[in-house]
Design a protein around this motif. Structure first.
Motif, mmCIF file in Angstrom:
data_model
loop_
_atom_site.group_PDB
_atom_site.id
_atom_site.type_symbol
_atom_site.label_atom_id
_atom_site.label_comp_id
_atom_site.label_asym_id
_atom_site.label_seq_id
_atom_site.Cartn_x
_atom_site.Cartn_y
_atom_site.Cartn_z
ATOM 1 N N ARG A 90 -6.734 -2.449 0.076
ATOM 2 C CA ARG A 90 -7.267 -1.099 -0.150
ATOM 3 C C ARG A 90 -8.552 -1.106 -0.963
ATOM 4 N NH1 ARG A 90 -3.119 1.604 -2.963
ATOM 5 N NH2 ARG A 90 -2.160 2.231 -1.024
ATOM 6 N N ASP A 91 -8.642 -2.017 -1.920
ATOM 7 C CA ASP A 91 -9.823 -2.025 -2.784
ATOM 8 C C ASP A 91 -10.865 -3.058 -2.338
ATOM 9 O OD1 ASP A 91 -8.294 -4.182 -3.315
ATOM 10 O OD2 ASP A 91 -8.049 -3.803 -5.475
ATOM 11 N N ASN A 129 0.836 -1.216 0.000
ATOM 12 C CA ASN A 129 0.000 0.000 0.000
ATOM 13 C C ASN A 129 0.864 1.257 0.000
ATOM 14 O OD1 ASN A 129 -2.364 -1.444 0.059
ATOM 15 N ND2 ASN A 129 -2.786 -1.109 2.242
ATOM 16 N N ASN A 138 -12.628 4.526 -2.542
ATOM 17 C CA ASN A 138 -13.798 5.162 -3.135
ATOM 18 C C ASN A 138 -14.961 5.276 -2.167
ATOM 19 O OD1 ASN A 138 -12.631 5.699 -5.589
ATOM 20 N ND2 ASN A 138 -13.106 3.640 -6.382
ATOM 21 N N LEU A 175 2.029 3.652 -3.041
ATOM 22 C CA LEU A 175 1.252 4.751 -3.627
ATOM 23 C C LEU A 175 1.170 5.961 -2.711
ATOM 24 C CD1 LEU A 175 -1.753 2.898 -5.320
ATOM 25 C CD2 LEU A 175 0.461 3.556 -6.287
ATOM 26 N N ASN A 176 1.828 5.902 -1.542
ATOM 27 C CA ASN A 176 1.713 7.013 -0.583
ATOM 28 C C ASN A 176 2.949 7.913 -0.663
ATOM 29 O OD1 ASN A 176 1.475 8.723 1.615
ATOM 30 N ND2 ASN A 176 0.733 7.131 2.999
ATOM 31 N N GLY A 194 -5.442 10.924 -3.356
ATOM 32 C CA GLY A 194 -4.751 10.634 -4.610
ATOM 33 C C GLY A 194 -4.929 9.193 -5.053
ATOM 34 N N ARG A 195 -3.825 8.575 -5.418
ATOM 35 C CA ARG A 195 -3.911 7.209 -5.935
ATOM 36 C C ARG A 195 -4.262 6.192 -4.845
ATOM 37 N NH1 ARG A 195 0.930 5.274 -9.257
ATOM 38 N NH2 ARG A 195 2.235 6.400 -7.785
ATOM 39 N N MET A 196 -4.215 6.646 -3.562
ATOM 40 C CA MET A 196 -4.580 5.736 -2.467
ATOM 41 C C MET A 196 -6.066 5.779 -2.163
ATOM 42 S SD MET A 196 -1.785 6.438 0.462
ATOM 43 C CE MET A 196 -2.226 8.154 0.603
ATOM 44 N N GLN A 197 -6.791 6.667 -2.861
ATOM 45 C CA GLN A 197 -8.171 6.941 -2.477
ATOM 46 C C GLN A 197 -9.025 5.675 -2.381
ATOM 47 O OE1 GLN A 197 -9.313 10.186 -1.707
ATOM 48 N NE2 GLN A 197 -11.000 8.979 -0.880
ATOM 49 N N GLN A 201 -8.339 10.861 3.193
ATOM 50 C CA GLN A 201 -9.265 9.927 2.538
ATOM 51 C C GLN A 201 -10.690 10.485 2.549
ATOM 52 O OE1 GLN A 201 -8.955 7.108 0.928
ATOM 53 N NE2 GLN A 201 -6.927 6.278 1.440
#
Lengths: 382, 380
Positions: free
Chosen positions: A312-313, A173, A356, A176-177, A351-354, A345
């Motif tokens: 994350r997803d 993870n 949804n 992407l941070n 960003g790319r870690m969002q 969040q």
């Protein structure tokens, strides 16, 4: 509990987030983070901020009475400021209460790590052990983590490999941070093959130090601020016994009690949130804390992570930021870092870690070896 | 609701945990409460260096009754003692807790060869520490500046030590109660001129505690509560070398914050009894001025006139203060809050001030001549 005023985090700022911040003093790190937080909140610290809190501990600073060195760089000279010797989320709780009294409307909370200045981090940690009964047990403070991990895995019946899976997930993870220093695509076998720190704990399962500073601005006057307010729905903190001989290694009671308090305040039975930022100072702590916050039953945390349900997803993201294992450990700023990631969040700025559609988050912290002290906060956007 | 404290002594055999426990137990018993009635705990203790334990709030927590409770240690150097009840106040006044136990502890005796060595670590490591400075050194600078600016003499300042040590003779926990004269102070060993041995409070071990309750809970506990009506605190810049040391501006800010909350317009007229922080005798005068209880440079005259005597018009440190009772840093400040509690309840025994005390002020001071905390209390 009486009716409480609505209080939100209206500004966030950070600086550093690197294992070495050569050329910057801790005061400069604090100044930069504070400037960003005040800009983000649209407040003037000399006029609009009623009280300032810094979370710090003498031996990390290398100064006795370290609170002497905190005011100037956050704009607190000749203003009400105090130090809370605790993790940042406990500092956040003090700020929350100060506003609830009606004495002040807006409070700034700061915590930082300048671990790159600390040459003997393990010796400092060892100094936290009872000088008579525990300090002499080992040169390394991590013996306690090894004992706890062993007992936790035995009693919870989680698999050893699940701990390695925490490291794989969080360091993945972290790739992407932008704040993370320890992002890596790695395998569980690499984790398990790394050096033993204190059996069964491996080197890759211990979060590594990093420098950084986080400043948050809390206010009861959220509507006037430029950014979407992140509301504090509930906050709680608790300390267990300081005797390591008496501690229950199988469960994190301090986290259970903290979350129960936060839930009472939020008026919910359990924290149903869209993402979790949980303490992962050591790999097994994430599993132990997942069970303590009520994310799953005892002994289920290992299965959840191995099934990928905390990715994350997936449906229950845990440490989408990469946590302390991926970002680095920030001593007393660890909790505020978790809150910072959760705020970004919820504001949709991750960003790319969002994650949804994240509307609610839980951030939780542990004060580290050898304590049984922790805190938790439930955050939400409306 | 209640207050309690241990003996203050140069060396006590009890550990810091045990001292905390003893003070907490006394405070709870005096309110007819037990540990299970306590919903939250605030701890105060000054530098880690004294106990030689990192995160010493965590180490002390079970002694203070914090296990399995929301427990927090707050920290503002020497100002901690009065700040701990302030932090306990916001625990209750926020509506989050019905009760809060505030405990302060200090155990200075483990430091060898002398507790003063622990204070070298409070100075800036680049600019000041290499000079081998200690606290007495910088307070001598401040005392000298105060004397120079307002034309105050060492003899006038020494009257504070004479008064406070005599007051302490009536305090059962006191370490240094004594009947001394101005001449004794003047002839005592010079430490860092103009500071002499009898101008300074001693290093001590000890603990003190108070119990707070919400208005609603208080009704069920006692008929005779003492209300916290004002709180204030303020910190000045770290760079003490850039500041005018003759007047504590930060204390003026803290005092005005507390008086505003308490609705006090003229402190000199409205405050009946004062516990001002007196680790050095000149500090009592300095602080009376910062507290707006004396005009700048006039506190010495109030002392000469006897206004601040226990039977005077505005008694200051009827307990005996830090000079007489002792100075276990954080515990010393909380001892002052305990004293105000006892004075306002009429429970101070032989220390009871003559005039009918309804409003009391406790104040502490800390860091690099930089921080003050102020608490205003009123009888019910």
């Amino acid at each position: 509990m009486n009716t409480l005023r609505d209080i939100a985090i209206v500004g966030v700022g950070y600086s550093g987030f690197s294992p070495h911040t050569r050329g910057l003093s801790f005061k400069e790190l604090m100044f930069e983070a504070a400037r960003r937080a005040y800009d983000d909140a649209g407040v003037d610290p000399r006029k609009d901020v009623g009280s300032f809190i810094s979370c710090t501990e003498d031996l990390w600073e290398g100064n006795s009475i370290a609170d002497e060195y905190m005011p100037d760089q956050v704009g607190a000279a000749l203003r009400p400021m105090c130090t809370v010797t605790a993790d940042g989320i406990q500092g956040l709780a003090m700020a929350f209460m100060q506003i609830e009294t009606g004495l002040v409307d807006t409070v700034s909370v700061e915590a930082h790590s300048k671990l790159s200045d600390v040459l003997n981090r393990d010796d400092v940690l060892r100094f936290a052990f009872d000088p008579v009964f525990a300090r002499g047990a080992s040169r390394s403070p991590y013996f306690l983590a090894g004992l706890e991990m062993n007992r936790y895995l035995y009693e919870s019946r989680n698999e050893r490999e699940a701990c390695a899976a925490v490291v794989v997930k969080n360091r993945g993870n972290a790739l992407l941070n932008p704040r993370a220093s320890y992002g890596e695509r790695m395998s569980a076998s690499k984790v398990l093959r790394s050096k033993t720190i204190a059996h069964p704990l491996k080197k890759q399962e211990v979060s590594q130090p990093t420098d950084g500073c986080v400043v948050l601005v809390l206010s009861s006057k959220a509507s006037r601020r430029p950014r979407a307010p992140v509301w504090i729905e509930g906050i709680g903190w608790s300390s267990g016994t300081p005797w390591i001989q008496d501690a229950d290694f199988a469960q994190a009671h301090y986290t259970r009690l903290s979350v129960e308090m936060a839930c009472r305040m939020a008026g919910v039975d359990e924290p149903k949130v869209d993402l979790y930022e949980l303490d992962d100072t050591f790999s097994y702590k994430e599993l132990q804390h997942m069970e303590a916050v009520g994310l799953c039953a005892r002994g289920e945390a290992g299965k959840m992570i191995q099934q990928g349900r905390t990715a994350r997803d997936a449906d229950l993201p845990v440490n989408p930021s990469g946590g302390s294992l991926g970002v680095g450990h920030l001593v007393e700023a660890t909790g505020l870092h978790k809150v910072l990631e959760a705020c970004l969040q919820l504001r949709g700025e991750a960003g790319r870690m969002q994650v949804n559609g994240a509307k609610k988050a839980l951030a939780q912290s542990w004060r580290g070896l050898p304590t049984s002290s922790g805190a938790a906060v439930i955050l939400g956007v409306r | 609701m209640g207050a309690g404290m241990t003996l203050f002594r140069r060396r006590l055999l009890e550990t810091g945990k045990e001292l905390s426990f003893e003070a907490a137990r006394q405070a709870l018993e005096s309110a007819n409460l037990s540990a299970k009635d306590v919903r939250s705990v605030v701890m105060g203790t000054a530098p880690e260096a004294f106990d030689g334990v990192h995160m010493k709030g965590e180490y002390l927590l079970d002694g203070a009754g914090g296990a399995n409770k929301p427990y927090t240690r707050v920290y503002v150097g020497g100002g901690t003692g009065v700040f701990v009840p302030i932090a306990a106040w916001w625990h209750v006044a926020s509506g989050l807790f019905d009760t809060c136990l505030a405990v302060s502890e200090e155990k200075m005796s483990p430091v060898h060869p002398h507790p003063q060595y622990a204070f070298n670590g409070i100075f800036d490591y680049a600019l000041e520490r290499p000079l081998g400075v200690n606290l007495v050194w910088i307070f001598a600078l401040e005392m000298r500046r105060y004397m120079h600016k307002y034309g105050i003499t060492e003899e006038e300042i020494a009257q504070v030590a004479v008064k406070n040590k005599a007051n302490a003779l009536d305090h059962p926990c006191a370490q240094l109660g004594a009947r001394i004269t101005v001449d004794d102070v003047m002839k005592s060993e010079p430490m860092v001129w103009p500071v002499k041995r009898l101008d300074i409070s001693p290093p001590s071990d000890g603990a003190a505690a108070v119990v707070l309750a919400s208005e609603e809970a208080a009704k069920k506990i006692t008929k005779d509560p003492v209300w916290i009506d004002g709180v204030g605190w303020s910190i000045d810049s770290t760079y003490w070398t850039d500041r005018e040391l003759a007047y504590p501006q930060y204390l003026e800010s803290a005092a005005k914050m507390a008086y505003r909350m308490a609705g006090i317009r003229n402190a000199r007229k409205e405050v009946d009894v004062v516990e001002a922080y007196d680790p050095f005798d000149y500090k009592e005068l300095h602080h009376l001025e910062g507290l707006q209880l004396a005009r700048k440079g006039e506190a010495a005259r109030l002392t000469t006139q006897g206004v601040t005597q226990r039977n005077g018009e505005m008694p200051v440190n009827p307990s005996g203060g830090l000079l007489g009772v002792g100075n276990p840093i954080a515990a010393a400040g909380t001892m002052k809050v305990c004293e105000i509690f006892w004075q306002l309840r009429g429970e101070a025994g032989r220390r009871q001030v003559k005039r009918d005390a309804r409003t009391g002020v406790a104040q502490a001071w800390g860091d690099l001549m930089q921080f003050s905390s102020v608490l205003v209390a009123r009888s019910g």
